[in-house]
Design an enzyme around this catalytic site. Structure first.
Site, PDB file in Angstrom:
ATOM      1  CB  SER A  54      -0.875   0.027   1.261  1.00  0.00           C
ATOM      2  OG  SER A  54      -1.538   1.265   1.382  1.00  0.00           O
ATOM      3  CE1 TYR A 101      -4.253  -2.245   4.738  1.00  0.00           C
ATOM      4  CE2 TYR A 101      -3.291  -0.092   4.347  1.00  0.00           C
ATOM      5  CZ  TYR A 101      -3.850  -1.260   3.859  1.00  0.00           C
ATOM      6  OH  TYR A 101      -3.991  -1.433   2.505  1.00  0.00           O
TER       7      TYR A 101
HETATM    8  N1  LIG Z   1      -8.824  -0.728  -1.788  1.00  0.00           N
HETATM    9  C1  LIG Z   1      -7.837   0.140  -1.582  1.00  0.00           C
HETATM   10  O1  LIG Z   1      -8.031   1.366  -1.631  1.00  0.00           O
HETATM   11  C2  LIG Z   1      -6.440  -0.355  -1.297  1.00  0.00           C
HETATM   12  C3  LIG Z   1      -5.397   0.580  -1.240  1.00  0.00           C
HETATM   13  C4  LIG Z   1      -4.100   0.140  -0.988  1.00  0.00           C
HETATM   14  C5  LIG Z   1      -3.858  -1.204  -0.793  1.00  0.00           C
HETATM   15  N2  LIG Z   1      -4.878  -2.091  -0.849  1.00  0.00           N
HETATM   16  C6  LIG Z   1      -4.554  -3.486  -0.624  1.00  0.00           C
HETATM   17  O2  LIG Z   1      -5.074  -4.269  -1.685  1.00  0.00           O
HETATM   18  C7  LIG Z   1      -5.441  -5.558  -1.189  1.00  0.00           C
HETATM   19  C8  LIG Z   1      -6.893  -5.831  -1.514  1.00  0.00           C
HETATM   20  O3  LIG Z   1      -7.664  -4.797  -0.966  1.00  0.00           O
HETATM   21  P1  LIG Z   1      -9.223  -4.660  -1.246  1.00  0.00           P
HETATM   22  O4  LIG Z   1      -9.555  -3.248  -0.981  1.00  0.00           O
HETATM   23  O5  LIG Z   1      -9.575  -5.297  -2.530  1.00  0.00           O
HETATM   24  O6  LIG Z   1      -9.778  -5.529  -0.011  1.00  0.00           O
HETATM   25  P2  LIG Z   1     -11.220  -6.140   0.270  1.00  0.00           P
HETATM   26  O7  LIG Z   1     -11.493  -5.899   1.702  1.00  0.00           O
HETATM   27  O8  LIG Z   1     -12.216  -5.673  -0.746  1.00  0.00           O
HETATM   28  O9  LIG Z   1     -10.949  -7.692   0.020  1.00  0.00           O
HETATM   29  C9  LIG Z   1     -10.096  -8.400   0.852  1.00  0.00           C
HETATM   30  C10 LIG Z   1     -10.448  -9.874   0.743  1.00  0.00           C
HETATM   31  O10 LIG Z   1      -9.602 -10.573   1.665  1.00  0.00           O
HETATM   32  C11 LIG Z   1     -10.385 -11.530   2.337  1.00  0.00           C
HETATM   33  N3  LIG Z   1      -9.773 -11.835   3.629  1.00  0.00           N
HETATM   34  C12 LIG Z   1      -9.837 -11.098   4.774  1.00  0.00           C
HETATM   35  N4  LIG Z   1      -9.185 -11.724   5.750  1.00  0.00           N
HETATM   36  C13 LIG Z   1      -8.686 -12.873   5.233  1.00  0.00           C
HETATM   37  C14 LIG Z   1      -7.916 -13.937   5.757  1.00  0.00           C
HETATM   38  N5  LIG Z   1      -7.547 -13.956   7.052  1.00  0.00           N
HETATM   39  N6  LIG Z   1      -7.572 -14.964   4.937  1.00  0.00           N
HETATM   40  C15 LIG Z   1      -7.964 -14.958   3.639  1.00  0.00           C
HETATM   41  N7  LIG Z   1      -8.711 -13.988   3.086  1.00  0.00           N
HETATM   42  C16 LIG Z   1      -9.063 -12.942   3.873  1.00  0.00           C
HETATM   43  C17 LIG Z   1     -11.755 -10.903   2.472  1.00  0.00           C
HETATM   44  O11 LIG Z   1     -12.762 -11.893   2.696  1.00  0.00           O
HETATM   45  C18 LIG Z   1     -11.891 -10.196   1.126  1.00  0.00           C
HETATM   46  O12 LIG Z   1     -12.474 -11.042   0.157  1.00  0.00           O
HETATM   47  C19 LIG Z   1      -5.127  -5.546   0.293  1.00  0.00           C
HETATM   48  O13 LIG Z   1      -3.846  -6.090   0.513  1.00  0.00           O
HETATM   49  C20 LIG Z   1      -5.152  -4.074   0.631  1.00  0.00           C
HETATM   50  O14 LIG Z   1      -4.379  -3.777   1.779  1.00  0.00           O
HETATM   51  C21 LIG Z   1      -6.168  -1.699  -1.079  1.00  0.00           C
END
Ligand SMILES: NC(=O)c1ccc[n+]([C@@H]2O[C@H](COP(=O)([O-])OP(=O)(O)OC[C@H]3O[C@@H](n4cnc5c(N)ncnc54)[C@H](O)[C@@H]3O)[C@@H](O)[C@H]2O)c1
Length: 268
Positions: A152, A164
């Site tokens: 991130s 985080y």
């Molecule tokens: N969305 C954003 O703005 C953003 C920004 C920077 C980084 N990220 C990173 O991108 C990645 C995906 O983010 P997102 O926004 O799509 O997340 P999200 O919350 O939409 O999806 C995350 C998924 O992970 C699953 N999950 C949660 N805990 C788990 C576990 N213990 N074991 C297995 N699966 C598990 C959830 O069920 C969900 O399907 C993450 O690593 C997040 O930190 C997201």
């Protein structure tokens, strides 16, 4: 056609097997769908059964090959099961995308409960460590593999979310170390640092807070927030042989957010 971006699929992952953790929704789902459309045999993995099975069904309906493996990445036995099931099903692991992460309940250091710190570290950092550990044991036998850790922009500059941020800093450091240690064995390890991405969850958060999306969008030099496909395309590049000489890299996918701050200074 790639469902997310309407680019013609060109088989960039043909013959490869790929695991995407946390791929029931959001960035993980977009990445898994793109990989399947590019010819990969995909393991959709998540703790959440129903939406993950829907992702598999959608891939198969589009002519792709995919299975669902339920795994909580923070549990060693689940991470090991995920890797073993993939090898049993597809013979080897060419690609691992460590995408699963949580942040709910996190906040500033005086308010974040210790249990939330532990949970965030367990999923985001320990989960990445565990999946890397079991996958690398297999990749060493193959003498090949590409690992993509979803980090991130929080790992690059301070914003908010104490646990985080620390967890993603750990993911960045782990990525660099593993790339150095296992490069000689043909294993590449890279990360992606996304800015704000409009996933289903982000859309829900902004819809509950009027005006916030506009405020955040103003911080982005490109004048928009990211789409899951923006990250999925970069994951495809790092997963595929197109990035054969790239390892230990952090690919920043943030619409210019961390490139600097515009000051109205006149030096003329
Ligand atoms: N969305 C954003 O703005 C953003 C920004 C920077 C980084 N990220 C990173 O991108 C990645 C995906 O983010 P997102 O926004 O799509 O997340 P999200 O919350 O939409 O999806 C995350 C998924 O992970 C699953 N999950 C949660 N805990 C788990 C576990 N213990 N074991 C297995 N699966 C598990 C959830 O069920 C969900 O399907 C993450 O690593 C997040 O930190 C997201």
């Amino acid at each position: 056609m790639n469902a997310e971006n309407n680019h013609p699929a060109s088989g960039r992952l043909k013959g490869k097997s790929a695991i995407v953790t946390g791929s029931a929704t959001g960035i993980g789902k977009a990445t898994a769908m793109l990989f399947a459309s590019e010819g990969a045999r995909v393991v959709v993995s998540d703790i959440d059964d129903a939406p993950a099975r829907e992702v598999v069904n959608a891939m198969v309906a589009q002519g792709g090959e995919a299975i669902f493996v339920k795994a909580d990445v923070s549990k060693p036995e689940d991470a090991q099961h995920l890797i073993e099931t993939t090898v049993r099903s597809y013979g080897q692991i060419d690609i691992l995308v460590n995408n699963a992460a949580v942040y709910r309940g996190d906040g500033d250091i005086l308010k974040v409960p210790d249990e939330v710190w532990d949970k965030v570290m367990a999923v985001n950092l320990k989960g990445t460590y565990l999946c890397c550990k079991f996958a690398i044991a297999q990749m060493l036998q193959q003498r090949s593999g590409s690992i993509v850790n979803i980090s991130s922009v929080n790992a690059l500059m301070g914003f908010s979310l104490t646990a985080y941020t620390a967890s993603k800093g750990g993911v960045e450091a782990l990525t660099r170390l593993l790339s150095m240690e296992f490069g000689p064995n043909g294993i590449r390890v890279n990360s992606i640092c996304p800015g704000t991405i409009m996933t289903e969850n982000s859309i829900a958060i902004y819809s509950e807070r009027p005006g916030l999306e506009e405020q955040v969008t103003k911080m982005y030099p490109l004048g928009r927030l990211g789409e899951p496909s923006d990250v999925a395309e970069c994951a495809l590049y790092l997963a595929s042989d197109a990035s054969a000489f790239v390892t230990g890299a952090s690919l920043v996918v943030d619409g210019g957010l961390t490139s600097g701050r515009k000051f109205d200074l006149d030096y003329t």
